[in-house]
Design a protein around this motif. Structure first.
Motif, PDB file in Angstrom:
ATOM      1  N   LEU A 245       0.817  -1.216   0.000  1.00  0.00           N
ATOM      2  CA  LEU A 245       0.000   0.000   0.000  1.00  0.00           C
ATOM      3  C   LEU A 245       0.851   1.267   0.000  1.00  0.00           C
ATOM      4  O   LEU A 245       0.320   2.371  -0.081  1.00  0.00           O
ATOM      5  N   GLU A 246       2.169   1.085   0.111  1.00  0.00           N
ATOM      6  CA  GLU A 246       3.123   2.209   0.171  1.00  0.00           C
ATOM      7  C   GLU A 246       2.757   3.159   1.308  1.00  0.00           C
ATOM      8  O   GLU A 246       2.669   4.376   1.137  1.00  0.00           O
ATOM      9  N   SER A 247       2.534   2.579   2.480  1.00  0.00           N
ATOM     10  CA  SER A 247       2.027   3.343   3.611  1.00  0.00           C
ATOM     11  C   SER A 247       2.815   3.037   4.880  1.00  0.00           C
ATOM     12  O   SER A 247       3.559   2.056   4.944  1.00  0.00           O
ATOM     13  N   PRO A 248       2.664   3.872   5.900  1.00  0.00           N
ATOM     14  CA  PRO A 248       3.321   3.593   7.176  1.00  0.00           C
ATOM     15  C   PRO A 248       2.565   2.546   7.992  1.00  0.00           C
ATOM     16  O   PRO A 248       1.394   2.256   7.721  1.00  0.00           O
ATOM     17  N   VAL A 249       3.251   1.995   8.989  1.00  0.00           N
ATOM     18  CA  VAL A 249       2.609   1.159  10.000  1.00  0.00           C
ATOM     19  C   VAL A 249       2.551   1.975  11.285  1.00  0.00           C
ATOM     20  O   VAL A 249       3.541   2.591  11.684  1.00  0.00           O
ATOM     21  N   VAL A 250       1.380   1.995  11.923  1.00  0.00           N
ATOM     22  CA  VAL A 250       1.209   2.735  13.176  1.00  0.00           C
ATOM     23  C   VAL A 250       0.878   1.740  14.285  1.00  0.00           C
ATOM     24  O   VAL A 250      -0.152   1.058  14.242  1.00  0.00           O
ATOM     25  N   LEU A 251       1.770   1.650  15.275  1.00  0.00           N
ATOM     26  CA  LEU A 251       1.603   0.745  16.409  1.00  0.00           C
ATOM     27  C   LEU A 251       0.888   1.471  17.546  1.00  0.00           C
ATOM     28  O   LEU A 251       1.272   2.574  17.937  1.00  0.00           O
ATOM     29  N   VAL A 252      -0.152   0.841  18.077  1.00  0.00           N
ATOM     30  CA  VAL A 252      -0.858   1.358  19.250  1.00  0.00           C
ATOM     31  C   VAL A 252      -0.483   0.444  20.419  1.00  0.00           C
ATOM     32  O   VAL A 252      -0.939  -0.698  20.489  1.00  0.00           O
ATOM     33  N   PRO A 253       0.383   0.911  21.347  1.00  0.00           N
ATOM     34  CA  PRO A 253       1.114   0.006  22.241  1.00  0.00           C
ATOM     35  C   PRO A 253       0.534  -0.184  23.639  1.00  0.00           C
ATOM     36  O   PRO A 253       1.160   0.145  24.642  1.00  0.00           O
ATOM     37  N   PHE A 254      -0.665  -0.781  23.746  1.00  0.00           N
ATOM     38  CA  PHE A 254      -1.255  -0.908  25.078  1.00  0.00           C
ATOM     39  C   PHE A 254      -1.529  -2.340  25.511  1.00  0.00           C
ATOM     40  O   PHE A 254      -2.296  -2.577  26.437  1.00  0.00           O
ATOM     41  N   GLY A 255      -0.878  -3.304  24.870  1.00  0.00           N
ATOM     42  CA  GLY A 255      -0.922  -4.669  25.351  1.00  0.00           C
ATOM     43  C   GLY A 255       0.212  -4.904  26.333  1.00  0.00           C
ATOM     44  O   GLY A 255       0.886  -3.962  26.772  1.00  0.00           O
ATOM     45  N   PRO A 256       0.460  -6.157  26.706  1.00  0.00           N
ATOM     46  CA  PRO A 256       1.583  -6.464  27.593  1.00  0.00           C
ATOM     47  C   PRO A 256       2.886  -5.905  27.027  1.00  0.00           C
ATOM     48  O   PRO A 256       3.105  -5.922  25.811  1.00  0.00           O
ATOM     49  N   LYS A 257       3.764  -5.407  27.892  1.00  0.00           N
ATOM     50  CA  LYS A 257       4.967  -4.733  27.416  1.00  0.00           C
ATOM     51  C   LYS A 257       5.877  -5.652  26.613  1.00  0.00           C
ATOM     52  O   LYS A 257       6.607  -5.190  25.735  1.00  0.00           O
ATOM     53  N   LEU A 258       5.843  -6.952  26.893  1.00  0.00           N
ATOM     54  CA  LEU A 258       6.647  -7.880  26.093  1.00  0.00           C
ATOM     55  C   LEU A 258       6.127  -7.921  24.657  1.00  0.00           C
ATOM     56  O   LEU A 258       6.907  -7.962  23.700  1.00  0.00           O
ATOM     57  N   VAL A 259       4.810  -7.873  24.484  1.00  0.00           N
ATOM     58  CA  VAL A 259       4.212  -7.819  23.148  1.00  0.00           C
ATOM     59  C   VAL A 259       4.595  -6.511  22.457  1.00  0.00           C
ATOM     60  O   VAL A 259       4.958  -6.487  21.280  1.00  0.00           O
TER      61      VAL A 259
END
Length: 344
Positions: free
Chosen positions: A272-286
């Motif tokens: 898609l020639e696009s960025p990946v956006v991580l939403v980081p609210f699971g377990p910190k190891l994940v």
């Protein structure tokens, strides 16, 4: 000139589990030669009671350090600056032959900054990540749990990451108990497609049910989103119906499961020639493993989005369950194996 020992970098907290990895490392006969405790002071959780609990845990850590006769220092750090954590890591890199990072009580910007820093290291530099699970979590969605939000941070996982074509961003949600916070993050950007990581643990099926229950409204909303226009067909080749999918990741097999999920997200973003956006609210190891893999493979177009809470509840967690370790060798080997299999 590096020493033969291992430095342990952890975060001092009001949570008892900030002492768990140190205790487990000593009982596992790790050759620790220095302990550095990041001290956020009152910037993350203000108040006299929080300060007293941090000092109580500092005394526990200091007693352990005295017993094994190694230096132990409190290192002042900005709780929400990735640069602070990256500078601390850079300063310690050449002084020790091996690095151990306890992410249990680090702020998520520091977990993300650490992942990005370690992804850039040469493969011959050995390190481990430690994560201590609490006995229980408090109600992180309670009205008084965070007390609102100060700001929302956009955190790049590469030195010069681009957000070009963010309207077609691929989302990667590490889901946990903080459903309200995840929703706040998605108000900043609303990816039309992506993957939701739902962690599972054989010994705690109750936590899985809580995550599904807390996030039910959000998951139903995401289920209705689709990539519009001519690129919808490209999205459909990666995601069912060209929208969002839920992926379950077993904590007992977390490196392999996250590898598959992150590779899927990156492949879709590339097409898609696009960025990946991580939403980081699971377990910190994940969160750490996801961010490390994104920084390793797609650093120039990977971001995380993080609403900063005004405070954190003192009942965030209770007790210490156990501590698990993930090594750089395991991460490198498993991720590369899945990458080779997927791209061959």
């Amino acid at each position: 000139m590096s020493s033969d020992g291992m430095i342990m970098i952890a975060s001092l907290s009001f949570e008892e589990r900030c002492t768990g990895a140190i205790k487990k490392s000593i009982s596992s006969n790790f050759k620790i030669s220095e302990i550095a405790m990041l001290d956020y002071k009152s910037s993350a959780t203000p108040g006299t009671e929080a300060s007293e609990l941090r000092n109580k845990n500092w005394n526990v850590v200091n007693q352990i350090a005295d017993k094994i006769d190694v230096p132990c220092n409190r290192v002042e750090a900005n709780a929400y600056s990735m640069d602070d954590l990256e500078d601390i890591v850079a300063n310690k890199l050449g002084l020790h032959s091996e690095l151990l990072f306890d992410i249990s009580c680090m702020t998520r910007p520091h977990v993300l900054g650490l992942a990005a820093s370690l992804a850039r290291l040469p493969k011959d530099k050995k390190w481990r990540i430690a994560y201590t699970k609490p006995m229980t979590y408090g109600d992180l969605n309670a009205p008084k749990a965070a007390g609102g939000w100060n700001d929302t941070l956009w955190l790049p996982l590469g030195d010069d990451a681009s957000l070009e074509n963010q309207g077609l961003a691929v989302g990667l949600i590490a889901s946990g108990h903080e459903a309200a916070r995840t929703s706040i993050a998605l108000k900043e950007i609303e990816p039309s497609c992506g993957l939701v990581i739902v962690p599972t643990r054989v010994d705690r099926p109750d936590l899985h049910r809580v995550i599904l229950d807390k996030n039910d409204s959000l998951f139903r909303f995401l289920n209705g989103l689709r990539v519009a226009g001519p690129r919808g067909e490209k999205a459909e080749s990666h995601f069912k119906n060209g929208g969002w999918e839920i992926e379950h990741a077993k904590m007992e097999n977390i490196v392999a499961d996250i590898s598959q999920i992150v590779i899927r997200a990156i492949n879709a973003a590339m097409e898609l020639e696009s960025p990946v956006v991580l939403v980081p609210f699971g377990p910190k190891l994940v969160v750490f493993i996801s961010a490390w893999m994104l920084a390793k493979e797609y650093a120039d177009r990977s971001w995380a989005i993080y609403p900063v809470a005004k405070t954190h509840p003192l009942a965030y967690s209770d007790g210490i369950l156990d501590t698990e370790f993930v090594s750089s060798e395991e991460l490198e080997f498993v991720y590369q194996s899945y990458l080779d299999r997927n791209r061959s």
